[in-house]
Every structure is written in C-alpha cells, then in structure tokens.
Design a protein around this motif. Structure first.
Motif, PDB file in Angstrom:
ATOM      1  N   UNK A   1       0.807  -1.301  -0.053  1.00 48.43           N
ATOM      2  CA  UNK A   1      -0.266   0.039  -0.157  1.00 48.43           C
ATOM      3  C   UNK A   1       0.700   1.237   0.067  1.00 48.43           C
ATOM      4  N   UNK A   2       1.970   1.133   0.779  1.00 45.82           N
ATOM      5  CA  UNK A   2       3.094   2.346   0.859  1.00 45.82           C
ATOM      6  C   UNK A   2       3.504   2.632  -0.573  1.00 45.82           C
ATOM      7  N   UNK A   3       3.571   1.498  -1.370  1.00 44.23           N
ATOM      8  CA  UNK A   3       4.298   2.184  -2.678  1.00 44.23           C
ATOM      9  C   UNK A   3       3.306   2.654  -3.801  1.00 44.23           C
ATOM     10  N   UNK A   4       2.010   2.522  -3.421  1.00 42.38           N
ATOM     11  CA  UNK A   4       0.908   3.070  -4.188  1.00 42.38           C
ATOM     12  C   UNK A   4       0.636   4.510  -4.089  1.00 42.38           C
ATOM     13  N   UNK A   5       0.734   4.779  -2.594  1.00 47.83           N
ATOM     14  CA  UNK A   5       0.536   5.934  -2.076  1.00 47.83           C
ATOM     15  C   UNK A   5       1.775   6.766  -2.467  1.00 47.83           C
ATOM     16  N   UNK A  51      13.199  15.865  -3.570  1.00 49.05           N
ATOM     17  CA  UNK A  51      12.095  15.347  -2.727  1.00 49.05           C
ATOM     18  C   UNK A  51      11.629  14.136  -3.575  1.00 49.05           C
ATOM     19  N   UNK A  52      11.864  13.715  -4.622  1.00 50.07           N
ATOM     20  CA  UNK A  52      11.498  12.444  -5.237  1.00 50.07           C
ATOM     21  C   UNK A  52      12.373  11.496  -4.274  1.00 50.07           C
ATOM     22  N   UNK A  53      13.656  11.549  -4.283  1.00 48.49           N
ATOM     23  CA  UNK A  53      14.379  10.434  -3.555  1.00 48.49           C
ATOM     24  C   UNK A  53      13.849  10.281  -2.082  1.00 48.49           C
ATOM     25  N   UNK A  59       8.746   5.003   0.528  1.00 47.30           N
ATOM     26  CA  UNK A  59       8.279   4.050  -0.098  1.00 47.30           C
ATOM     27  C   UNK A  59       8.882   2.641   0.181  1.00 47.30           C
ATOM     28  N   UNK A  60      10.089   2.462   0.046  1.00 47.82           N
ATOM     29  CA  UNK A  60      10.892   1.341   0.091  1.00 47.82           C
ATOM     30  C   UNK A  60      11.045   0.914   1.694  1.00 47.82           C
ATOM     31  N   UNK A  61      10.891   1.927   2.480  1.00 44.31           N
ATOM     32  CA  UNK A  61      10.750   1.374   4.045  1.00 44.31           C
ATOM     33  C   UNK A  61       9.773   0.272   4.630  1.00 44.31           C
ATOM     34  N   UNK A  62      10.324  -0.606   5.213  1.00 50.75           N
ATOM     35  CA  UNK A  62       9.095  -1.344   5.784  1.00 50.75           C
ATOM     36  C   UNK A  62       8.280  -0.586   6.711  1.00 50.75           C
ATOM     37  N   UNK A  63       7.135  -1.514   7.186  1.00 51.48           N
ATOM     38  CA  UNK A  63       6.366  -0.945   8.419  1.00 51.48           C
ATOM     39  C   UNK A  63       7.235  -0.777   9.658  1.00 51.48           C
ATOM     40  N   UNK A  64       6.814   0.191  10.354  1.00 54.31           N
ATOM     41  CA  UNK A  64       7.458   0.598  11.505  1.00 54.31           C
ATOM     42  C   UNK A  64       6.823  -0.464  12.388  1.00 54.31           C
ATOM     43  N   UNK A  65       7.692  -0.711  13.515  1.00 51.75           N
ATOM     44  CA  UNK A  65       7.274  -1.639  14.742  1.00 51.75           C
ATOM     45  C   UNK A  65       7.129  -0.684  15.792  1.00 51.75           C
ATOM     46  N   UNK A  66       6.044  -0.632  16.658  1.00 52.30           N
ATOM     47  CA  UNK A  66       5.875  -0.006  17.746  1.00 52.30           C
ATOM     48  C   UNK A  66       6.460  -0.397  19.063  1.00 52.30           C
ATOM     49  N   UNK A  67       7.233  -1.742  18.999  1.00 52.83           N
ATOM     50  CA  UNK A  67       7.904  -2.196  20.135  1.00 52.83           C
ATOM     51  C   UNK A  67       9.323  -1.448  20.076  1.00 52.83           C
TER      52      UNK A  67
END
Length: 69
Positions: A1-5, A51-53, A59-67
C-alpha cells in the motif's frame, strides 16, 4: 500500500513541480540573459530529484514496529 500512495504522491508532485517551473521559466526567466536561463533550467531540471528521493526512500521502508528494542 505504501508504494501505491508514494507513487501517486510522486506523480502529483512532479506534475505540479513541472507546471510551476514552466510558468516561472516562461514568465520570468526567458527575458534574462542566456547564462541565467541555462542555470535556471539546469537547476530546475534536477531540483525535483531531491524530494523524489525522499518519497522513494519512504516507499521502500518497511512497516514501523511500535515495540522498543
């Protein structure tokens, strides 16, 4: 989803950036000396990449963990 956004945001950003750069170039830069035009269009042609970088890195970063580790 992050990539589409990110892709949608990047597309909108580039379209708006190009439109603004064209309007500024056509209305303000074309009556200036040739070297100023060269510098403006060279800088404007590459400035969008910063800004594009940032968007692409986000976009390439994975989901953040809250722990905490």
């Amino acid at each position: 989803m992050r990539r589409f956004v990110g892709l949608g945001g990047l597309t909108v950003f580039v379209l708006i950036y190009v439109a603004i750069a064209m309007v500024v170039g056509a209305n303000h830069i074309l009556q200036l000396p040739g070297i100023v035009q060269l510098v403006y269009f060279a800088v404007a042609g590459f400035a969008w990449t910063i800004p594009a970088m940032w968007i692409i890195k986000w976009m390439r970063r994975g989901p953040q963990s809250d722990t905490a580790a």
